[in-house]
Design a protein around this motif. Structure first.
Motif: not given
Length: 94
Positions: A5-8, A27-31, A48-58, A77-85
């Motif tokens: 959706i957009k970067p944080v 990111v999309d909540t269903h991804a 991308v080496v690693k992906v961490n996700t977190m969902v914040s409830a309404p 909302l769903k946020k994803a934190t990605v670790q790059l190479a």
């Protein structure tokens, strides 16, 4: 609608980018993590080496008005934190 959706853009997200090389996206909540990894690699051309996700409830909010209680809620909302190479980066403000 795409997966990303957009970067944080916040102080905490900027600090983790500078210190650890991790980038945060809304990111999309269903991804799932595999779809998020593929979307980041396709959009920015990085590995991308690693992906961490977190969902914040309404959050439910109530307000008392002349007509009574008004009840509403914020979006989920769903946020994803990605670790790059090592040695790679994303130019977000370029």
């Amino acid at each position: 609608m795409g997966i990303l959706i957009k970067p944080v853009i916040s102080e905490k997200a900027t600090n983790t980018t500078e210190l650890l090389g991790q980038y945060s996206f809304y990111v999309d909540t269903h991804a799932n993590k595999l779809q998020i990894k593929a979307a980041v690699e396709a959009a920015y051309g990085v590995d991308v080496v690693k992906v961490n996700t977190m969902v914040s409830a309404p959050k439910v909010k109530t307000r008392y008005t002349k007509t009574g209680f008004q009840v509403g809620k914020t979006n989920k909302l769903k946020k994803a934190t990605v670790q790059l190479a090592e040695g790679q980066e994303i130019e977000l403000f370029g």
